[in-house]
Design a protein around this motif. Structure first.
Motif, mmCIF file in Angstrom:
data_model
loop_
_atom_site.group_PDB
_atom_site.id
_atom_site.type_symbol
_atom_site.label_atom_id
_atom_site.label_comp_id
_atom_site.label_asym_id
_atom_site.label_seq_id
_atom_site.Cartn_x
_atom_site.Cartn_y
_atom_site.Cartn_z
ATOM 1 N N ASP A 216 46.457 12.629 18.097
ATOM 2 C CA ASP A 216 46.076 13.685 19.040
ATOM 3 C C ASP A 216 47.014 14.876 18.923
ATOM 4 O O ASP A 216 46.575 16.030 18.861
ATOM 5 C CB ASP A 216 46.096 13.120 20.464
ATOM 6 N N GLU A 217 48.302 14.584 18.859
ATOM 7 C CA GLU A 217 49.301 15.654 18.740
ATOM 8 C C GLU A 217 49.145 16.391 17.422
ATOM 9 O O GLU A 217 49.195 17.625 17.370
ATOM 10 C CB GLU A 217 50.699 15.037 18.872
ATOM 11 N N LEU A 218 48.931 15.652 16.344
ATOM 12 C CA LEU A 218 48.748 16.265 15.025
ATOM 13 C C LEU A 218 47.484 17.120 14.990
ATOM 14 O O LEU A 218 47.504 18.251 14.498
ATOM 15 C CB LEU A 218 48.688 15.188 13.942
ATOM 16 N N ALA A 219 46.391 16.590 15.514
ATOM 17 C CA ALA A 219 45.125 17.335 15.526
ATOM 18 C C ALA A 219 45.260 18.621 16.330
ATOM 19 O O ALA A 219 44.741 19.672 15.930
ATOM 20 C CB ALA A 219 44.007 16.462 16.096
ATOM 21 N N SER A 220 45.976 18.562 17.444
ATOM 22 C CA SER A 220 46.169 19.744 18.290
ATOM 23 C C SER A 220 46.987 20.820 17.580
ATOM 24 O O SER A 220 46.720 22.017 17.745
ATOM 25 C CB SER A 220 46.855 19.354 19.599
ATOM 26 N N ARG A 221 47.959 20.420 16.785
ATOM 27 C CA ARG A 221 48.752 21.400 16.020
ATOM 28 C C ARG A 221 47.965 21.914 14.822
ATOM 29 O O ARG A 221 47.954 23.121 14.553
ATOM 30 C CB ARG A 221 50.072 20.784 15.546
ATOM 31 N N ALA A 222 47.292 21.016 14.122
ATOM 32 C CA ALA A 222 46.568 21.401 12.908
ATOM 33 C C ALA A 222 45.402 22.338 13.212
ATOM 34 O O ALA A 222 45.130 23.257 12.432
ATOM 35 C CB ALA A 222 46.066 20.158 12.175
ATOM 36 N N VAL A 223 44.723 22.139 14.329
ATOM 37 C CA VAL A 223 43.581 23.004 14.647
ATOM 38 C C VAL A 223 44.028 24.449 14.846
ATOM 39 O O VAL A 223 43.284 25.379 14.523
ATOM 40 C CB VAL A 223 42.775 22.486 15.863
ATOM 41 N N GLN A 224 45.246 24.643 15.322
ATOM 42 C CA GLN A 224 45.758 26.013 15.479
ATOM 43 C C GLN A 224 45.872 26.692 14.115
ATOM 44 O O GLN A 224 45.490 27.858 13.961
ATOM 45 C CB GLN A 224 47.118 26.004 16.193
#
Length: 147
Positions: free
Chosen positions: A109-117
């Motif tokens: 979840d944390e990775l996806a939230s950073r990567a989407v930016q």
């Protein structure tokens, strides 16, 4: 010449091919710091997003594949990699013994939230040359994807 086109720029398929290759290079570069391939990112973020939207019993692998319009076997392979990396979990579906429920781990979840930016920033940069025509492009792409 056997083509009906006088030059490559008249072929919508060839132009889509070229633009797709340029865009995919940009996506690879944007996702490199996160050690994700573009298919991994799409499935990880889509799983996160769909689970947040879903108030039922979770998202199945088939639902995820349908959402991203990816072959179910390719989806399974990519999910296996994401699971090995600790970004998703698969558990048996409570109502369908043949299906799995896919959920995103806290790390995923944390990775996806950073990567989407990074992905959305790259998209804005890539499509910025279209100006106000981006909405029109989206409508045309939706037509082609049969949404």
């Amino acid at each position: 010449m056997s083509s009906k086109f006088n030059n490559a720029g008249e072929s919508p398929g060839f132009m889509l091919w070229q633009v797709t290759n340029i865009w995919q290079r940009a996506m690879r570069k944007a996702l490199e710091p996160f050690e994700l391939t573009h298919p991994q990112f799409v499935l990880l973020f889509s799983c996160k997003w769909l689970n947040e939207q879903n108030v039922q019993s979770g998202i199945s692998q088939v639902q995820l594949a349908q959402h991203v319009k990816m072959d179910i076997n390719v989806t399974s392979q990519v999910l296996r990699t994401l699971e090995k990396k600790g970004y998703i979990e698969r558990r048996p579906h409570p109502k369908d013994s043949r299906a799995n429920i896919i959920s995103v781990t806290m790390t995923g979840d944390e990775l996806a939230s950073r990567a989407v930016q990074a992905v959305e920033a790259e998209d804005r940069a890539f499509f910025s040359g279209l100006g106000d025509e981006v909405g029109h492009l989206n409508k045309l792409l939706q037509q082609l994807s049969h949404l």
